[in-house]
Write a protein that holds these residues in place. Structure first.
Motif, PDB file in Angstrom:
ATOM      1  N   ASP A   1      -8.503   1.970   1.593  1.00 42.81           N
ATOM      2  CA  ASP A   1      -8.009   0.616   1.288  1.00 42.81           C
ATOM      3  C   ASP A   1      -8.458  -0.424   2.309  1.00 42.81           C
ATOM      4  OD1 ASP A   1      -6.585   1.649  -0.771  1.00 42.81           O
ATOM      5  OD2 ASP A   1      -4.635   1.594   0.215  1.00 42.81           O
TER       6      ASP A   1
ATOM      7  N   TRP B   1       0.845  -1.193   0.000  1.00 44.41           N
ATOM      8  CA  TRP B   1       0.000   0.000   0.000  1.00 44.41           C
ATOM      9  C   TRP B   1       0.882   1.246   0.000  1.00 44.41           C
ATOM     10  CZ3 TRP B   1      -0.661  -4.419   2.726  1.00 44.41           C
ATOM     11  CH2 TRP B   1      -1.879  -5.095   2.577  1.00 44.41           C
ATOM     12  N   HIS B   2       0.435   2.249  -0.722  1.00 41.56           N
ATOM     13  CA  HIS B   2       1.206   3.495  -0.799  1.00 41.56           C
ATOM     14  C   HIS B   2       0.364   4.651  -0.261  1.00 41.56           C
ATOM     15  CE1 HIS B   2       4.367   1.578  -3.065  1.00 41.56           C
ATOM     16  NE2 HIS B   2       3.448   1.043  -3.852  1.00 41.56           N
ATOM     17  N   TYR B   3       1.006   5.507   0.497  1.00 45.27           N
ATOM     18  CA  TYR B   3       0.338   6.689   1.046  1.00 45.27           C
ATOM     19  C   TYR B   3       1.153   7.908   0.664  1.00 45.27           C
ATOM     20  CZ  TYR B   3      -2.127   3.098   3.478  1.00 45.27           C
ATOM     21  OH  TYR B   3      -2.888   1.987   3.744  1.00 45.27           O
TER      22      TYR B   3
ATOM     23  N   ALA C   1      -0.633  10.339  14.456  1.00 49.02           N
ATOM     24  CA  ALA C   1      -0.634   9.122  13.641  1.00 49.02           C
ATOM     25  C   ALA C   1      -0.684   7.900  14.547  1.00 49.02           C
ATOM     26  CB  ALA C   1       0.604   9.086  12.747  1.00 49.02           C
TER      27      ALA C   1
ATOM     28  N   PRO D   1      -4.181   7.597   9.495  1.00 44.14           N
ATOM     29  CA  PRO D   1      -2.966   7.633  10.331  1.00 44.14           C
ATOM     30  C   PRO D   1      -1.702   7.469   9.479  1.00 44.14           C
ATOM     31  CG  PRO D   1      -4.644   6.247  11.330  1.00 44.14           C
ATOM     32  CD  PRO D   1      -5.149   6.592   9.969  1.00 44.14           C
ATOM     33  N   GLU D   2      -1.789   6.659   8.423  1.00 48.59           N
ATOM     34  CA  GLU D   2      -0.636   6.437   7.551  1.00 48.59           C
ATOM     35  C   GLU D   2      -0.239   7.737   6.846  1.00 48.59           C
ATOM     36  OE1 GLU D   2      -3.343   4.592   7.814  1.00 48.59           O
ATOM     37  OE2 GLU D   2      -2.680   2.541   8.231  1.00 48.59           O
ATOM     38  N   GLN D   3      -1.235   8.488   6.364  1.00 51.74           N
ATOM     39  CA  GLN D   3      -0.940   9.782   5.738  1.00 51.74           C
ATOM     40  C   GLN D   3      -0.381  10.774   6.753  1.00 51.74           C
ATOM     41  OE1 GLN D   3      -4.861  10.582   4.155  1.00 51.74           O
ATOM     42  NE2 GLN D   3      -4.206  10.175   2.056  1.00 51.74           N
TER      43      GLN D   3
ATOM     44  N   ILE E   1       1.677   1.850  12.885  1.00 51.66           N
ATOM     45  CA  ILE E   1       2.372   3.119  13.154  1.00 51.66           C
ATOM     46  C   ILE E   1       3.248   2.983  14.403  1.00 51.66           C
ATOM     47  CG2 ILE E   1       2.142   5.599  13.538  1.00 51.66           C
ATOM     48  CD1 ILE E   1       0.964   4.918  10.854  1.00 51.66           C
TER      49      ILE E   1
ATOM     50  N   PHE F   1       5.504  -0.364   7.810  1.00 53.51           N
ATOM     51  CA  PHE F   1       6.098   0.550   6.840  1.00 53.51           C
ATOM     52  C   PHE F   1       7.483   0.033   6.471  1.00 53.51           C
ATOM     53  CE2 PHE F   1       2.752   3.406   7.877  1.00 53.51           C
ATOM     54  CZ  PHE F   1       2.608   4.151   6.723  1.00 53.51           C
TER      55      PHE F   1
ATOM     56  N   LEU G   1       1.421  10.047   9.317  1.00 53.95           N
ATOM     57  CA  LEU G   1       2.817   9.676   9.590  1.00 53.95           C
ATOM     58  C   LEU G   1       3.754  10.266   8.532  1.00 53.95           C
ATOM     59  CD1 LEU G   1       4.722   7.863  11.395  1.00 53.95           C
ATOM     60  CD2 LEU G   1       4.593   6.223   9.529  1.00 53.95           C
ATOM     61  N   ILE G   2       3.404  10.081   7.269  1.00 60.71           N
ATOM     62  CA  ILE G   2       4.314  10.602   6.233  1.00 60.71           C
ATOM     63  C   ILE G   2       4.233  12.124   6.156  1.00 60.71           C
ATOM     64  CG2 ILE G   2       4.531   8.453   4.910  1.00 60.71           C
ATOM     65  CD1 ILE G   2       2.594   9.864   2.888  1.00 60.71           C
TER      66      ILE G   2
ATOM     67  N   ILE H   1       6.031   9.749  -0.158  1.00 58.37           N
ATOM     68  CA  ILE H   1       5.284   8.511  -0.391  1.00 58.37           C
ATOM     69  C   ILE H   1       5.779   7.461   0.597  1.00 58.37           C
ATOM     70  CG2 ILE H   1       4.763   6.647  -2.028  1.00 58.37           C
ATOM     71  CD1 ILE H   1       5.021   8.627  -4.286  1.00 58.37           C
ATOM     72  N   GLY H   2       4.852   6.918   1.341  1.00 60.42           N
ATOM     73  CA  GLY H   2       5.174   5.865   2.306  1.00 60.42           C
ATOM     74  C   GLY H   2       4.646   4.533   1.794  1.00 60.42           C
ATOM     75  N   THR H   3       5.441   3.502   1.944  1.00 62.34           N
ATOM     76  CA  THR H   3       5.042   2.169   1.488  1.00 62.34           C
ATOM     77  C   THR H   3       4.853   1.251   2.688  1.00 62.34           C
ATOM     78  OG1 THR H   3       6.291   2.462  -0.542  1.00 62.34           O
ATOM     79  CG2 THR H   3       5.730   0.193   0.043  1.00 62.34           C
ATOM     80  N   MET H   4       3.686   0.632   2.743  1.00 62.57           N
ATOM     81  CA  MET H   4       3.388  -0.313   3.816  1.00 62.57           C
ATOM     82  C   MET H   4       3.237  -1.680   3.168  1.00 62.57           C
ATOM     83  SD  MET H   4       0.582   0.314   6.818  1.00 62.57           S
ATOM     84  CE  MET H   4      -0.837  -0.368   5.986  1.00 62.57           C
ATOM     85  N   ASP H   5       3.745  -2.698   3.835  1.00 63.17           N
ATOM     86  CA  ASP H   5       3.727  -4.028   3.223  1.00 63.17           C
ATOM     87  C   ASP H   5       3.475  -5.085   4.304  1.00 63.17           C
ATOM     88  OD1 ASP H   5       3.858  -5.842   1.204  1.00 63.17           O
ATOM     89  OD2 ASP H   5       5.937  -5.422   0.641  1.00 63.17           O
ATOM     90  N   LYS H   6       3.068  -6.268   3.846  1.00 60.82           N
ATOM     91  CA  LYS H   6       2.953  -7.389   4.777  1.00 60.82           C
ATOM     92  C   LYS H   6       4.351  -7.904   5.075  1.00 60.82           C
ATOM     93  CE  LYS H   6      -1.645  -8.867   3.393  1.00 60.82           C
ATOM     94  NZ  LYS H   6      -2.442  -9.802   2.597  1.00 60.82           N
TER      95      LYS H   6
ATOM     96  N   GLY I   1       3.629  -8.678  10.548  1.00 67.34           N
ATOM     97  CA  GLY I   1       2.348  -8.044  10.207  1.00 67.34           C
ATOM     98  C   GLY I   1       2.573  -6.832   9.319  1.00 67.34           C
ATOM     99  N   LEU I   2       1.531  -6.018   9.159  1.00 65.18           N
ATOM    100  CA  LEU I   2       1.639  -4.818   8.324  1.00 65.18           C
ATOM    101  C   LEU I   2       2.682  -3.876   8.895  1.00 65.18           C
ATOM    102  CD1 LEU I   2      -2.048  -3.798   7.527  1.00 65.18           C
ATOM    103  CD2 LEU I   2      -0.366  -4.803   5.991  1.00 65.18           C
TER     104      LEU I   2
ATOM    105  N   LYS J   1       4.567   0.312  15.452  1.00 64.25           N
ATOM    106  CA  LYS J   1       5.691  -0.552  15.063  1.00 64.25           C
ATOM    107  C   LYS J   1       6.696   0.171  14.188  1.00 64.25           C
ATOM    108  CE  LYS J   1       3.134  -4.011  13.552  1.00 64.25           C
ATOM    109  NZ  LYS J   1       2.756  -5.273  12.914  1.00 64.25           N
TER     110      LYS J   1
END
Lengths: 143, 143
Positions: free
Chosen positions: B33, A2-4, A50, B43-45, A123, B90, B47-48, B78-83, B87-88, A125
Motif C-alpha cells: 500500500d 488500511w487493513h492488515y 514490528a 511491520p504492520e502485519q 508502530i 492503529f 504487530l498484529i 485484522i488491524g486497522t490503521m487510519d489517518k 498522523g497514521l 505510537k
C-alpha cells in the motif's frame, strides 16, 4: 483506512504458524523463558520486530525523499517486559539505529530523516510503553 | 524482568531482514500500500501477528492448565490503521479465535481459558488502541 490481516494456526504443544497472503510462514511459539522451544519467533520478539521494522521503513521513506545516499542501516531493538500491578507488561522498548551514508554531505539530511521516522512511526505510537530511539549517523569510510 | 531482542538490517530499496538468536530470518518491508514489494512481512502485519500469537500462546497455557483436550486453534487478526490528528495510527485490532476441543465436556473450560488469555495477554495490553477478541469454542464432530 488500511487493513492488515494475519492468521495463526496452532500446530503442536506451544507452537503455531503465522500466515499472511503470500508471505513465507513464520513459526511462532511461547518464548523459551516460559517453557517454549528455542529457534522460533515469540510474540514478544515479533512486537519489537514490528517496532524496529517500522522505524526502518519510515526512515527509508524520509531518507529517499531527502535524496540521501544510504550505505547501511542496522536497527537493534530490545524490549523489556516486567511484572506490574496489571500483570506481565512491556515497560520499555529501546532501539539503537546505526546509519551509514555515502559521505559527510549526507549526514545532516540523514539525521533529520531518522528524527522524522521516529516521530511518525505508527508502530511506536501504537504502544503504551516508552519507545526510546537512539540513532547514530556516520559517513562511509573505506577501511 | 525479561528482555527480547531483535535486529533489522536493510538489504535493498524498501526491504530488510530481521534476526533474533537462532530464529529463521524474516524479510520485512514497507507494505505494498505504501510502495513496498509483495510477499514480505510488513511491520504492520508483524504487530498484529504479535497480538494473534500472544493470544494463542496465552490460551495454550490456560488450556493446558485446565486439562483441555485441544483439537484445533485458529486466530485471525485484522488491524486497522487510519489517518488521525497525530498522523497514521492503529485505531483497532480485531481477533477472531476458533477453538475446537475433544468433546462437550471441555467446552466450558476452554471458554474460561480463552477469556483468561484475553485478559492476561501482554501484547494486547501493550497497545494503545482497542483490541477486540471474539472467541468461539466448539466440540469436535466427526464429519
Amino acid at each position: 483506512m488500511w487493513h492488515y490481516e494475519t492468521t495463526v494456526v496452532w500446530k503442536t504443544e506451544k507452537e503455531g504458524r503465522l500466515h499472511a497472503g503470500g508471505n513465507p510462514e513464520i513459526c511462532v511459539a511461547t518464548p523459551p523463558d516460559f517453557g517454549g522451544p528455542h529457534g522460533n519467533w515469540s510474540p514478544e520478539q515479533l512486537l519489537i520486530s514490528a517496532v524496529a521494522g517500522c522505524l526502518m521503513t519510515s526512515a527509508l521513506y524520509y531518507l529517499e525523499r531527502a535524496g540521501v545516499n544510504l550505505r547501511c542501516y542496522i536497527g537493534n531493538a530490545i524490549g523489556t517486559m516486567d511484572k506490574t500491578p496489571e500483570g506481565l507488561a512491556f515497560t520499555r522498548v529501546r532501539v539503537e539505529i546505526s546509519i551509514t551514508v555515502a559521505d559527510d554531505s549526507h549526514v545532516e539530511k540523514a539525521r533529520k530523516a531518522a528524527a522524522r521516522a521516529e516521530k511518525s512511526c505508527p508502530i511506536s505510537k501504537a504502544l503504551q510503553c516508552l519507545v526510546e530511539v537512539h540513532a547514530v549517523v556516520r559517513p562511509f569510510r573505506e577501511e
